[in-house]
Write a protein that holds these residues in place. Structure first.
Motif, PDB file in Angstrom:
ATOM      1  N   GLU A   6       0.826  -1.208   0.000  1.00  0.00           N
ATOM      2  CA  GLU A   6       0.000   0.000   0.000  1.00  0.00           C
ATOM      3  C   GLU A   6       0.861   1.260   0.000  1.00  0.00           C
ATOM      4  O   GLU A   6       0.570   2.222  -0.717  1.00  0.00           O
ATOM      5  CB  GLU A   6      -0.926   0.012   1.209  1.00  0.00           C
ATOM      6  CG  GLU A   6      -2.042  -0.996   1.128  1.00  0.00           C
ATOM      7  CD  GLU A   6      -2.916  -0.984   2.366  1.00  0.00           C
ATOM      8  OE1 GLU A   6      -3.099   0.084   2.967  1.00  0.00           O
ATOM      9  OE2 GLU A   6      -3.416  -2.068   2.718  1.00  0.00           O
ATOM     10  N   CYS A   7       1.922   1.238   0.791  1.00  0.00           N
ATOM     11  CA  CYS A   7       2.808   2.405   0.849  1.00  0.00           C
ATOM     12  C   CYS A   7       3.534   2.606  -0.481  1.00  0.00           C
ATOM     13  O   CYS A   7       3.691   3.742  -0.937  1.00  0.00           O
ATOM     14  CB  CYS A   7       3.812   2.264   1.988  1.00  0.00           C
ATOM     15  SG  CYS A   7       3.077   2.543   3.601  1.00  0.00           S
ATOM     16  N   LEU A   8       3.966   1.531  -1.090  1.00  0.00           N
ATOM     17  CA  LEU A   8       4.628   1.637  -2.392  1.00  0.00           C
ATOM     18  C   LEU A   8       3.663   2.187  -3.434  1.00  0.00           C
ATOM     19  O   LEU A   8       4.014   3.090  -4.197  1.00  0.00           O
ATOM     20  CB  LEU A   8       5.169   0.273  -2.832  1.00  0.00           C
ATOM     21  CG  LEU A   8       5.809   0.237  -4.212  1.00  0.00           C
ATOM     22  CD1 LEU A   8       6.991   1.206  -4.292  1.00  0.00           C
ATOM     23  CD2 LEU A   8       6.253  -1.177  -4.557  1.00  0.00           C
ATOM     24  N   ASN A  14       1.792   9.261  -5.688  1.00  0.00           N
ATOM     25  CA  ASN A  14       2.117  10.600  -5.170  1.00  0.00           C
ATOM     26  C   ASN A  14       3.554  10.615  -4.652  1.00  0.00           C
ATOM     27  O   ASN A  14       3.781  10.460  -3.448  1.00  0.00           O
ATOM     28  CB  ASN A  14       1.173  10.974  -4.024  1.00  0.00           C
ATOM     29  CG  ASN A  14      -0.271  10.965  -4.435  1.00  0.00           C
ATOM     30  OD1 ASN A  14      -0.640  11.585  -5.411  1.00  0.00           O
ATOM     31  ND2 ASN A  14      -1.093  10.244  -3.693  1.00  0.00           N
ATOM     32  N   PRO A  15       4.526  10.805  -5.540  1.00  0.00           N
ATOM     33  CA  PRO A  15       5.937  10.766  -5.103  1.00  0.00           C
ATOM     34  C   PRO A  15       6.277  11.766  -3.996  1.00  0.00           C
ATOM     35  O   PRO A  15       7.221  11.560  -3.248  1.00  0.00           O
ATOM     36  CB  PRO A  15       6.710  11.095  -6.379  1.00  0.00           C
ATOM     37  CG  PRO A  15       5.782  10.779  -7.499  1.00  0.00           C
ATOM     38  CD  PRO A  15       4.403  11.011  -6.969  1.00  0.00           C
ATOM     39  N   ASP A  16       5.488  12.814  -3.878  1.00  0.00           N
ATOM     40  CA  ASP A  16       5.742  13.811  -2.829  1.00  0.00           C
ATOM     41  C   ASP A  16       5.490  13.252  -1.438  1.00  0.00           C
ATOM     42  O   ASP A  16       5.897  13.851  -0.445  1.00  0.00           O
ATOM     43  CB  ASP A  16       4.864  15.053  -3.037  1.00  0.00           C
ATOM     44  CG  ASP A  16       5.209  15.780  -4.319  1.00  0.00           C
ATOM     45  OD1 ASP A  16       6.337  15.611  -4.820  1.00  0.00           O
ATOM     46  OD2 ASP A  16       4.345  16.522  -4.833  1.00  0.00           O
ATOM     47  N   TYR A  20       6.013  10.543   4.188  1.00  0.00           N
ATOM     48  CA  TYR A  20       4.852  10.000   4.896  1.00  0.00           C
ATOM     49  C   TYR A  20       4.859   8.471   4.841  1.00  0.00           C
ATOM     50  O   TYR A  20       4.720   7.798   5.864  1.00  0.00           O
ATOM     51  CB  TYR A  20       3.572  10.562   4.287  1.00  0.00           C
ATOM     52  CG  TYR A  20       2.314   9.986   4.890  1.00  0.00           C
ATOM     53  CD1 TYR A  20       1.869  10.402   6.136  1.00  0.00           C
ATOM     54  CD2 TYR A  20       1.585   9.024   4.207  1.00  0.00           C
ATOM     55  CE1 TYR A  20       0.713   9.869   6.699  1.00  0.00           C
ATOM     56  CE2 TYR A  20       0.430   8.490   4.758  1.00  0.00           C
ATOM     57  CZ  TYR A  20       0.002   8.917   6.000  1.00  0.00           C
ATOM     58  OH  TYR A  20      -1.134   8.379   6.541  1.00  0.00           O
ATOM     59  N   SER A  21       5.057   7.926   3.651  1.00  0.00           N
ATOM     60  CA  SER A  21       5.073   6.468   3.486  1.00  0.00           C
ATOM     61  C   SER A  21       6.217   5.839   4.272  1.00  0.00           C
ATOM     62  O   SER A  21       6.057   4.789   4.892  1.00  0.00           O
ATOM     63  CB  SER A  21       5.197   6.096   2.007  1.00  0.00           C
ATOM     64  OG  SER A  21       4.053   6.498   1.301  1.00  0.00           O
TER      65      SER A  21
END
Length: 54
Positions: A6-8, A14-16, A20-21
């Motif tokens: 999910e984080c990937l 959203n690369p920005d 957060y991830s």
């Protein structure tokens, strides 16, 4: 889908949000590590037998 996937996916959309991830994954890993330590400590400590010999 697990948290890492999910984080990937979130990062790819959203690369920005890399920071957060990354923080979510660090927190998740910290929680998993603590659960592992507690589970193994409890398992090991339940195998210890004390005897009081005077």
């Amino acid at each position: 889908m697990n948290l890492h996937e999910e984080c990937l996916l979130r990062y790819l959309k959203n690369p920005d949000e890399l920071t957060y991830s990354t923080e979510i994954l660090k927190l998740n890993n910290f929680i998993l590590e603590k659960q592992f330590l507690v589970k193994n400590f409890v398992a090991k400590s339940s195998q210890i037998h004390y005897t009081n010999k005077v």
